[in-house]
Design a protein around this motif. Structure first.
Motif, PDB file in Angstrom:
ATOM      1  N   GLY A  11       0.953  -1.130  -0.121  1.00 17.34           N
ATOM      2  CA  GLY A  11      -0.155  -0.267  -0.359  1.00 17.34           C
ATOM      3  C   GLY A  11       0.720   0.956   0.081  1.00 17.34           C
ATOM      4  O   GLY A  11       0.414   1.770   1.139  1.00 17.34           O
ATOM      5  N   ARG A  15       0.836   5.733   2.097  1.00 14.78           N
ATOM      6  CA  ARG A  15       2.052   6.360   3.261  1.00 14.78           C
ATOM      7  C   ARG A  15       1.556   7.593   3.392  1.00 14.78           C
ATOM      8  O   ARG A  15       0.830   8.423   2.709  1.00 14.78           O
ATOM      9  CB  ARG A  15       2.975   5.840   2.869  1.00 14.78           C
ATOM     10  N   HIS A  17       0.011   6.481   6.245  1.00 12.55           N
ATOM     11  CA  HIS A  17      -0.311   5.296   7.229  1.00 12.55           C
ATOM     12  C   HIS A  17      -0.507   3.907   7.088  1.00 12.55           C
ATOM     13  O   HIS A  17      -0.926   3.324   8.129  1.00 12.55           O
ATOM     14  CB  HIS A  17      -2.294   5.704   6.127  1.00 12.55           C
ATOM     15  N   THR A  18       0.193   3.560   5.453  1.00 11.71           N
ATOM     16  CA  THR A  18       0.405   1.913   5.987  1.00 11.71           C
ATOM     17  C   THR A  18       1.260   1.766   6.505  1.00 11.71           C
ATOM     18  O   THR A  18       2.063   0.173   6.506  1.00 11.71           O
ATOM     19  CB  THR A  18       0.051   1.558   4.176  1.00 11.71           C
ATOM     20  N   GLN A  21      -0.135   0.307   9.644  1.00  9.84           N
ATOM     21  CA  GLN A  21      -1.132  -0.424   9.026  1.00  9.84           C
ATOM     22  C   GLN A  21      -1.431  -0.870   8.030  1.00  9.84           C
ATOM     23  O   GLN A  21      -0.521  -0.296   6.629  1.00  9.84           O
ATOM     24  CB  GLN A  21      -2.364   0.604   9.270  1.00  9.84           C
ATOM     25  N   PRO A  22      -1.477  -2.315   7.572  1.00  8.99           N
ATOM     26  CA  PRO A  22      -1.874  -2.426   6.699  1.00  8.99           C
ATOM     27  C   PRO A  22      -3.199  -1.863   5.024  1.00  8.99           C
ATOM     28  O   PRO A  22      -4.001  -1.063   6.348  1.00  8.99           O
ATOM     29  CB  PRO A  22      -2.633  -4.414   6.458  1.00  8.99           C
ATOM     30  N   LYS A  23      -2.764  -2.052   4.346  1.00 12.94           N
ATOM     31  CA  LYS A  23      -3.565  -1.281   3.582  1.00 12.94           C
ATOM     32  C   LYS A  23      -5.399  -1.357   3.194  1.00 12.94           C
ATOM     33  O   LYS A  23      -5.911  -0.373   3.408  1.00 12.94           O
ATOM     34  CB  LYS A  23      -3.721  -0.795   2.017  1.00 12.94           C
ATOM     35  N   VAL A  26      -7.182   0.504   6.195  1.00 11.42           N
ATOM     36  CA  VAL A  26      -7.054   1.608   6.830  1.00 11.42           C
ATOM     37  C   VAL A  26      -9.087   1.939   6.895  1.00 11.42           C
ATOM     38  O   VAL A  26      -9.593   1.686   6.065  1.00 11.42           O
ATOM     39  CB  VAL A  26      -6.384   2.424   5.935  1.00 11.42           C
ATOM     40  N   ASP A 108      -8.700  -3.829  -1.847  1.00 11.75           N
ATOM     41  CA  ASP A 108      -8.340  -2.457  -1.288  1.00 11.75           C
ATOM     42  C   ASP A 108      -9.229  -1.794  -2.721  1.00 11.75           C
ATOM     43  O   ASP A 108      -9.310  -0.617  -2.835  1.00 11.75           O
ATOM     44  CB  ASP A 108      -7.093  -1.711  -2.114  1.00 11.75           C
TER      45      ASP A 108
END
Length: 333
Positions: A11, A15, A17-18, A21-23, A26, A108
């Protein structure tokens, strides 16, 4: 029917955020991306899942087992990550003998489609959407009767503008598994990876019939802009609006649609439209619109729009007490 969901990607387009955390975890519209995907499949009657995990995969597994304990879930690790076809090749023994066929949905991707109707459609079905920049996507070409004649990954000279949206119903899982084995054994890569489009093309060349079905909406949630768009579209659904009730927040105006998590402290603010706030977040003296805010975060004295804020984050803006006389100009830019 069993669902196979590849969720191994890093992901990079989401970024920072990833980084943690895995995408697929989110948040978006009061849930996670994966939560929205699973909920749709469960509503369509799916109870058995195969998740192909990789980057931060232990978080995905923990989330699924905690939030969906009633499902029959199995997990396959993809390492290294060499494309969607490689992910499915690793998981092929989990689905190749499914008599009812399988659904493949990328982790996703959120789509609006009549899933039960797609599942009832005979044969192999590829979900598609017309796009303006076809060279960026895997594409489908069709012939007479709507039969798929070719699938190709990100061609330089597109001959179609119908993109694969990442949802597939495969009526012959063993046929797909054999095609995956062939491209991996022969090291057949496109754009440096093993592509599902190449496996589907092998099936077509061997005589497999495939048709397409259009989706109403398609959100590739791997980018900030599409994630915020998905958040707004999901929040504006009638069923979502009906079930949202909020406590009284002091000196605060709520402009629907919004999603506010549990035990939030909000005061002196204007929230909305199209805002999703996670659990136990503090918002004081803030104007917030078109944004996603994670859990356990804190926003103070801010004007924010088109923002994504992760969990456990703090943002404090500037406040001013001014006594401004005639013929005065103040520029904070």
């Amino acid at each position: 029917m069993k669902a196979v969901i590849p969720v191994a990607g890093i992901g990079s387009r989401l970024r920072p955020h990833t980084h943690t955390q895995p995408k697929t975890l989110v948040p978006v519209a009061g849930n996670t991306i994966l939560g929205h995907i699973i909920d749709r499949l469960v509503e369509a009657g799916v109870q058995e899942f195969v998740f192909i995990i990789g980057y931060l995969g232990e978080k995905v597994e923990s989330y699924v087992r905690r939030e969906y304990p009633q499902l029959r879930s199995s997990f396959v690790i993809q390492e290294p990550r060499e494309g969607i076809a490689h992910a499915l090749w690793l998981a092929r023994e989990q689905f190749r003998y499914e008599q009812e066929g399988i659904l493949i949905l990328l982790g996703d991707t959120i789509v609006d489609i009549d899933l039960p109707e797609m599942m009832r459609t005979p044969g192999n079905v590829l979900a598609v959407k017309e796009v303006k920049t076809p060279s960026l996507f895997g594409l489908v070409e069709t012939g007479s009767g709507g039969r798929v004649t070719k699938v190709v990954e990100k061609p330089r000279i597109p001959k179609s503008n119908y993109a694969l949206v990442g949802l597939y119903k495969i009526a012959n899982p063993d046929w797909l598994a054999s095609a995956l084995e062939r491209i991996v054994e022969q090291d057949q890569r496109t754009h440096g990876e093993f592509q599902l489009t190449d496996a589907l093309m092998l099936m077509i060349q061997d005589g497999a019939e495939m048709v397409t079905t259009p989706v109403d909406n398609w959100f590739d949630c791997g980018r900030k802009d599409s994630l915020l768009e998905a958040n707004a579209r999901l929040l504006n659904r009638p069923e979502f609006l009906k079930r949202r009730e909020f406590p009284e927040f002091p000196d605060t105006i709520i402009i629907p649609p919004v999603s506010i998590g549990k035990d939030c402290q909000i005061s002196g603010s204007i929230i909305g439209p199209n805002v999703a706030i996670g659990d136990r977040t503090i918002v004081k003296n803030t104007i917030l619109s078109e944004s996603i805010i994670g859990s356990y975060s804190e926003l103070r004295s801010a004007v924010m729009h088109d923002c994504i804020v992760g969990s456990d984050a703090l943002f404090k803006g500037t406040r001013h007490s001014l006594n401004i006389g005639d013929n005065t100009e103040i520029d904070y830019s």
